[in-house]
Motif scaffolding. Structure first.
Motif, PDB file in Angstrom:
ATOM      1  N   SER A 144       0.816  -1.218   0.000  1.00  0.00           N
ATOM      2  CA  SER A 144       0.000   0.000   0.000  1.00  0.00           C
ATOM      3  C   SER A 144       0.848   1.267   0.000  1.00  0.00           C
ATOM      4  CB  SER A 144      -0.962   0.001   1.188  1.00  0.00           C
ATOM      5  OG  SER A 144      -0.251   0.007   2.414  1.00  0.00           O
ATOM      6  N   ARG A 145       2.102   1.183   0.454  1.00  0.00           N
ATOM      7  CA  ARG A 145       2.974   2.367   0.477  1.00  0.00           C
ATOM      8  C   ARG A 145       4.173   2.194  -0.463  1.00  0.00           C
ATOM      9  NH1 ARG A 145       4.222   4.084   6.391  1.00  0.00           N
ATOM     10  NH2 ARG A 145       4.914   5.941   5.280  1.00  0.00           N
ATOM     11  N   GLN A 146       4.062   1.272  -1.399  1.00  0.00           N
ATOM     12  CA  GLN A 146       5.158   1.011  -2.331  1.00  0.00           C
ATOM     13  C   GLN A 146       5.509   2.258  -3.127  1.00  0.00           C
ATOM     14  OE1 GLN A 146       5.082   0.692  -5.923  1.00  0.00           O
ATOM     15  NE2 GLN A 146       7.162  -0.111  -6.100  1.00  0.00           N
ATOM     16  N   GLY A 147       4.520   3.072  -3.471  1.00  0.00           N
ATOM     17  CA  GLY A 147       4.771   4.313  -4.193  1.00  0.00           C
ATOM     18  C   GLY A 147       5.598   5.307  -3.399  1.00  0.00           C
ATOM     19  N   GLU A 148       5.590   5.170  -2.067  1.00  0.00           N
ATOM     20  CA  GLU A 148       6.412   6.007  -1.187  1.00  0.00           C
ATOM     21  C   GLU A 148       7.758   5.350  -0.896  1.00  0.00           C
ATOM     22  OE1 GLU A 148       4.189   6.717   2.421  1.00  0.00           O
ATOM     23  OE2 GLU A 148       2.330   6.887   1.282  1.00  0.00           O
ATOM     24  N   GLY A 149       8.009   4.187  -1.514  1.00  0.00           N
ATOM     25  CA  GLY A 149       9.264   3.487  -1.280  1.00  0.00           C
ATOM     26  C   GLY A 149       9.262   2.654  -0.012  1.00  0.00           C
ATOM     27  N   ARG A 150       8.093   2.224   0.451  1.00  0.00           N
ATOM     28  CA  ARG A 150       7.988   1.413   1.674  1.00  0.00           C
ATOM     29  C   ARG A 150       7.234   0.124   1.372  1.00  0.00           C
ATOM     30  NH1 ARG A 150       9.188   4.017   6.380  1.00  0.00           N
ATOM     31  NH2 ARG A 150       9.657   6.219   6.176  1.00  0.00           N
ATOM     32  N   ILE A 151       7.866  -0.974   1.757  1.00  0.00           N
ATOM     33  CA  ILE A 151       7.280  -2.291   1.549  1.00  0.00           C
ATOM     34  C   ILE A 151       7.405  -3.061   2.853  1.00  0.00           C
ATOM     35  CG2 ILE A 151       7.541  -4.485   0.311  1.00  0.00           C
ATOM     36  CD1 ILE A 151       8.828  -2.811  -1.961  1.00  0.00           C
ATOM     37  N   SER A 152       6.371  -3.799   3.178  1.00  0.00           N
ATOM     38  CA  SER A 152       6.463  -4.701   4.327  1.00  0.00           C
ATOM     39  C   SER A 152       5.863  -6.034   3.921  1.00  0.00           C
ATOM     40  CB  SER A 152       5.761  -4.117   5.549  1.00  0.00           C
ATOM     41  OG  SER A 152       4.393  -3.960   5.312  1.00  0.00           O
ATOM     42  N   ALA A 153       6.390  -7.088   4.530  1.00  0.00           N
ATOM     43  CA  ALA A 153       5.884  -8.432   4.258  1.00  0.00           C
ATOM     44  C   ALA A 153       5.991  -9.238   5.542  1.00  0.00           C
ATOM     45  CB  ALA A 153       6.679  -9.092   3.138  1.00  0.00           C
ATOM     46  N   ARG A 154       5.077 -10.189   5.685  1.00  0.00           N
ATOM     47  CA  ARG A 154       5.044 -11.018   6.892  1.00  0.00           C
ATOM     48  C   ARG A 154       5.002 -12.488   6.475  1.00  0.00           C
ATOM     49  NH1 ARG A 154       1.468  -8.960  11.187  1.00  0.00           N
ATOM     50  NH2 ARG A 154       3.449  -8.247  11.983  1.00  0.00           N
ATOM     51  N   ARG A 155       5.867 -13.260   7.133  1.00  0.00           N
ATOM     52  CA  ARG A 155       5.829 -14.710   6.934  1.00  0.00           C
ATOM     53  C   ARG A 155       5.115 -15.318   8.131  1.00  0.00           C
ATOM     54  NH1 ARG A 155      11.123 -18.295   7.115  1.00  0.00           N
ATOM     55  NH2 ARG A 155      10.770 -17.989   9.335  1.00  0.00           N
ATOM     56  N   THR A 156       4.058 -16.063   7.855  1.00  0.00           N
ATOM     57  CA  THR A 156       3.324 -16.734   8.932  1.00  0.00           C
ATOM     58  C   THR A 156       3.656 -18.217   8.994  1.00  0.00           C
ATOM     59  OG1 THR A 156       1.445 -17.006   7.439  1.00  0.00           O
ATOM     60  CG2 THR A 156       1.418 -15.102   8.933  1.00  0.00           C
ATOM     61  N   GLN A 157       4.048 -18.797   7.848  1.00  0.00           N
ATOM     62  CA  GLN A 157       4.431 -20.199   7.819  1.00  0.00           C
ATOM     63  C   GLN A 157       5.570 -20.373   6.856  1.00  0.00           C
ATOM     64  OE1 GLN A 157       1.198 -22.790   7.057  1.00  0.00           O
ATOM     65  NE2 GLN A 157       0.100 -22.192   8.878  1.00  0.00           N
ATOM     66  N   PRO A 158       6.510 -21.224   7.106  1.00  0.00           N
ATOM     67  CA  PRO A 158       6.649 -22.043   8.307  1.00  0.00           C
ATOM     68  C   PRO A 158       7.118 -21.199   9.486  1.00  0.00           C
ATOM     69  CG  PRO A 158       8.553 -22.365   6.907  1.00  0.00           C
ATOM     70  CD  PRO A 158       7.607 -21.455   6.157  1.00  0.00           C
ATOM     71  N   ALA A 159       6.941 -21.751  10.665  1.00  0.00           N
ATOM     72  CA  ALA A 159       7.404 -21.078  11.873  1.00  0.00           C
ATOM     73  C   ALA A 159       8.927 -21.017  11.828  1.00  0.00           C
ATOM     74  CB  ALA A 159       6.927 -21.826  13.107  1.00  0.00           C
ATOM     75  N   PRO A 160       9.529 -20.044  12.408  1.00  0.00           N
ATOM     76  CA  PRO A 160       8.952 -18.936  13.156  1.00  0.00           C
ATOM     77  C   PRO A 160       8.461 -17.831  12.221  1.00  0.00           C
ATOM     78  CG  PRO A 160      11.331 -18.747  13.193  1.00  0.00           C
ATOM     79  CD  PRO A 160      11.010 -20.026  12.448  1.00  0.00           C
ATOM     80  N   GLN A 161       7.536 -17.034  12.738  1.00  0.00           N
ATOM     81  CA  GLN A 161       7.040 -15.906  11.965  1.00  0.00           C
ATOM     82  C   GLN A 161       8.182 -14.904  11.746  1.00  0.00           C
ATOM     83  OE1 GLN A 161       3.591 -14.147  13.748  1.00  0.00           O
ATOM     84  NE2 GLN A 161       2.341 -15.974  13.449  1.00  0.00           N
ATOM     85  N   ALA A 162       8.063 -14.122  10.669  1.00  0.00           N
ATOM     86  CA  ALA A 162       9.084 -13.113  10.362  1.00  0.00           C
ATOM     87  C   ALA A 162       8.409 -11.887   9.762  1.00  0.00           C
ATOM     88  CB  ALA A 162      10.109 -13.684   9.388  1.00  0.00           C
TER      89      ALA A 162
END
Length: 170
Positions: A144-162
């Motif tokens: 949603s903020r990629q146009g501002e140069g910000r990216i986030s991502a979440r790993r839920t599987q496999p454990a551990p989360q990241a």
């Protein structure tokens, strides 16, 4: 009017006509064509929080060159020292941390896991940087903020989360 003067005017008009004719045949680059051009160099900051026992966190400046198939990721400390250089191409990957011998890996995924503490999906990261919401099993990206140069991502599987965060230099 003298012959030389008429010849000069004729040549001037002919050149102007030819210039306008050529300019009229040119096609401007479309917005779609500009979007199709894939960028191959990014700089900024990257952080990764692995929710293991104990939690592991990693943060660095970076310079990313190339593509998911072949490229180089340089990780830089806040003081400007190179922490390591990750290089990959089809069938091989290596980590050069400067003070040790170069470590070689069978895949870029194994290389990323060693360098960052979690298997960050490099092919998806390149897509996310381009604004493409690439699907990777176990990961969800927030562009949603990629146009501002910000990216986030979440790993839920496999454990551990990241949690992965990228802030690009503009």
């Amino acid at each position: 009017m003298h012959f030389t003067e008429r010849l000069r005017r004729y040549l001037l008009h002919t050149c102007l006509f030819a210039t306008f004719l050529i300019a009229g045949c040119a096609h401007p680059t479309s917005v779609k064509a500009l979007k199709d051009i894939k960028k191959e160099l990014w700089t900024g900051r990257i952080s990764l929080l692995v929710k293991s026992e104990p939690e592991q966190s990693f943060s660095a400046g970076f310079e990313l060159k190339g593509r998911s198939e072949r490229g180089e990721l340089t990780l830089i400390s806040p003081l400007g020292n190179v922490l390591g250089v990750l290089r990959w191409s089809p069938g091989e990957a290596e980590l050069d941390s400067g003070n040790q011998k170069i470590q070689r890996f069978d895949s870029v995924d194994a290389l990323m896991a060693q360098a960052t503490g979690a298997a960050v999906p490099l092919s998806a990261l390149f897509a996310w940087l381009q604004g493409d919401d690439a699907n990777v099993s176990g990961w969800s990206a927030d562009l949603s903020r990629q146009g501002e140069g910000r990216i986030s991502a979440r790993r839920t599987q496999p454990a551990p989360q990241a949690d992965l965060r990228v802030v690009l230099d503009q």
